[in-house]
Design a protein around this motif. Structure first.
Motif, short mmCIF file in Angstrom:
data_model
loop_
_atom_site.label_atom_id
_atom_site.label_comp_id
_atom_site.label_asym_id
_atom_site.label_seq_id
_atom_site.Cartn_x
_atom_site.Cartn_y
_atom_site.Cartn_z
N GLU A 54 0.84 -1.41 -0.16
CA GLU A 54 -0.01 0.11 0.14
C GLU A 54 0.84 1.17 -0.26
N LEU A 55 1.64 1.23 0.34
CA LEU A 55 2.85 2.19 0.75
C LEU A 55 3.56 2.47 -0.49
N LEU A 56 3.67 1.67 -1.46
CA LEU A 56 4.47 1.97 -2.74
C LEU A 56 3.80 2.50 -4.19
N ARG A 57 2.05 2.16 -3.57
CA ARG A 57 0.84 2.84 -4.19
C ARG A 57 1.39 4.28 -4.79
N LEU A 58 1.26 4.75 -6.28
CA LEU A 58 1.02 6.33 -6.09
C LEU A 58 -0.24 6.59 -5.54
#
Length: 409
Positions: free
Chosen positions: A13-17
Motif C-alpha cells: 500500500e505504501l508503494l502505490r501512487l
C-alpha cells in the motif's frame, strides 16, 4: 498529550501512487495544504512572533495551528535527509527518543513533501515556504534552458548560478531582515554550497566536522531567541549506498536518534524542537529495473532524460508530440508508472503554482514510478547510479510522507 501507536500499512500500500498533494492551505483532501513541508518554516515564523506569508501559504498563523506548533522565542528545526515517516515508523524500535515523539498523538500522522520527492526540490520548497514551480528546482537533474543541456542541482553542475535559478526569498533571509537571529549548523563543505545559497541563504553558518559538535553548536545558538537550523544527512547517504533496510542504515538511524536526544538535553528550557525530513526512501528490486537504453520504443523521440529513476522528465525532440510519447510509455509501463504530459502535470498542480519561466525547465513528459520500479538510462548514468539499493522521488506514500515531530525542552 495522549500517546498512540502508529500502525504501519501493508508495504504494498505504501508503494502505490497517491493523488497529487495540494498546496492550498485550506484544502480538504487531508494531505498537503498546511500539513506540508512548505508550510513548516512559515508556521515556525508565526510561532516566533514574526509571521511570514509566502505565495503558497498566505496565513502563517493558520499553518502554525494546523501543524500544532506552540509559540516559542527560540526554535531549533532539524531536517533529517531521507528519514521518511514510514522508514521511521518501521524502525522506531531502534530510536528511543524519536519513538517517544512519534507515539505522541500530535506527531503520529505524517505531513507531505513536494513532488518530486527529492532533496533539491524539497530543500528549496522547505527553505522558501513555496513550491518547485516557483523555486525553479524541479528535479535532481533538469533542463538548463540557457544551454539546452541537462544540469544537476545537488552541486549545480552545468546549472545557472543559484540566485539566478532560485529567485524566491528564503525564510532565513526574510527573518534576518526583520532582525531575528538565524543560525545554520552544518558541515564545513555545505557552508557556501550552491544548494545552501539557493535554499538556505540568509543564516549565519556555523561549521563543524563532527556530528556531536554540530548538535552542540545548534544548542548553543538556541540560547539566544531566534531560529536555528540543523541538517543531518546520514540516513539518506547510507540508504543510497547500502539500502534503507540494511544493518548499516539501522546503525546510522540509531546515531541520529542519539544526536537528537543530545540536542534535547542540551538546548535551554523552553526551546521548541521541530524535526522534519525532505523525503522517504524505498527499496529497489533489480528485476523491476527498466533501462531506456535497452528499450528502443521508449527512447524514440526522447532528446534528453532528466529527473531520477523514480521521477523522470523526458525532453523530446522538436518534432515529437508529447501526447504520442506519453501514450507509448503508458502502453509499455502499464500500472508500473504514472505517465503525464507537462501540461497535464502543471494543470494538476503537481509543482504548485508554476512561474512561466520555469515551464520549459520541466520535461515534456513526466514519469512517476510505482511499486519498486526504477527507470534508468545506462547511456548517461553510471552503473552504480542505475543500481542504488534505495531511492526516492516518486509519488508514493513511502516517498512523500514525512514526519513532523514536535518537542519542547
Amino acid at each position: 498529550m495522549e500517546g498512540m501507536s502508529v500502525e504501519v500499512p501493508d508495504p504494498n500500500e505504501l508503494l502505490r501512487l497517491q493523488p497529487t498533494v495540494r498546496y492550498d492551505d485550506r484544502n480538504e483532501q487531508g494531505r498537503g495544504g498546511a500539513r506540508h513541508l512548505s508550510a513548516v518554516l512559515p508556521a515556525i515564523s508565526a510561532a516566533m512572533g514574526h509571521p511570514l506569508p509566502t505565495p503558497v501559504h498566505s496565513d502563517p498563523e493558520f499553518a502554525r495551528e494546523q501543524l500544532g506548533l506552540p509559540e516559542a522565542a527560540s526554535v531549533v528545526v532539524v531536517l533529517v535527509d531521507g528519514l521518511g515517516f514510514w522508514n521511521l515508523a518501521m524502525r522506531r524500535g531502534h530510536a528511543p527518543y524519536l519513538r517517544s515523539l512519534l507515539d505522541d498523538s500530535s506527531c503520529s500522522t505524517p505531513i507531505s513533501t513536494c513532488y518530486p520527492s527529492t532533496t533539491v526540490a524539497a530543500m528549496s520548497t522547505f527553505g522558501t515556504g513555496t513550491c518547485p514551480g516557483l523555486t525553479a528546482m524541479t528535479g535532481y537533474t533538469q533542463m538548463n534552458v540557457q544551454t539546452n543541456e541537462i544540469c544537476q542541482l545537488i552541486q549545480f553542475k552545468g546549472a545557472p548560478e543559484p540566485l539566478e535559478l532560485q529567485r524566491q526569498p528564503t525564510i532565513f533571509e526574510r527573518l534576518s531582515a526583520e532582525g531575528v537571529r538565524v543560525t545554520s549548523s552544518g558541515l564545513p563543505k555545505f557552508a557556501a554550497s550552491p544548494l545552501t545559497q539557493a535554499a538556505f541563504r540568509g543564516a549565519d553558518y556555523v561549521s563543524n566536522v563532527l556530528p556531536r559538535d554540530r548538535v552542540l553548536a545548534a544548542a548553543k545558538a538556541a540560547r539566544t531567541p531566534g531560529l536555528t537550523y540543523l541538517y543531518i544527512r546520514d540516513a539518506d547517504k547510507t540508504g543510497h549506498n547500502y539500502g534503507w533496510d540494511s544493518d548499516r542504515w539501522v546503525g546510522a538511524f540509531e546515531r541520529i536518534d542519539a544526536q537528537l536526544g543530545l540536542l534535547k538535553r542540551s538546548v535551554p528550557r523552553g526551546t521548541l524542537i521541530v524535526v522534519v525530513a525532505d523525503h522517504g526512501m524505498i527499496s529497489t528490486d533489480p528485476d523491476l529495473r527498466i533501462d531506456i537504453a535497452q528499450e528502443p520504443m521508449l527512447a524514440q523521440g526522447v532528446q534528453a532524460v532528466g529527473g531520477e529513476p523514480r521521477a523522470l522528465m523526458l525532453y523530446l525532440e522538436p518534432e515529437c508530440s508529447a501526447d504520442e510519447v506519453a501514450d507509448r510509455w503508458r502502453d509499455r509501463l502499464g500500472d508500473r508508472a504514472l505517465v503525464r504530459t507537462r501540461d497535464e502535470a502543471v494543470a494538476d498542480g503537481v509543482y504548485g503554482p508554476v512561474d512561466p519561466r520555469v515551464v520549459p525547465m520541466i520535461g515534456d513528459v513526466l514519469v512517476s514510478a510505482a511499486g519498486r520500479t526504477t527507470i534508468v538510462d545506462s547511456r548517461i548514468q553510471t552503473d552504480k547510479a542505475t543500481r542504488l539499493p534505495s531511492v526516492h522521488g516518486s509519488q508514493t506514500s513511502a516517498e512523500m510522507d514525512i514526519p513532523l515531530l514536535i518537542d519542547m525542552a
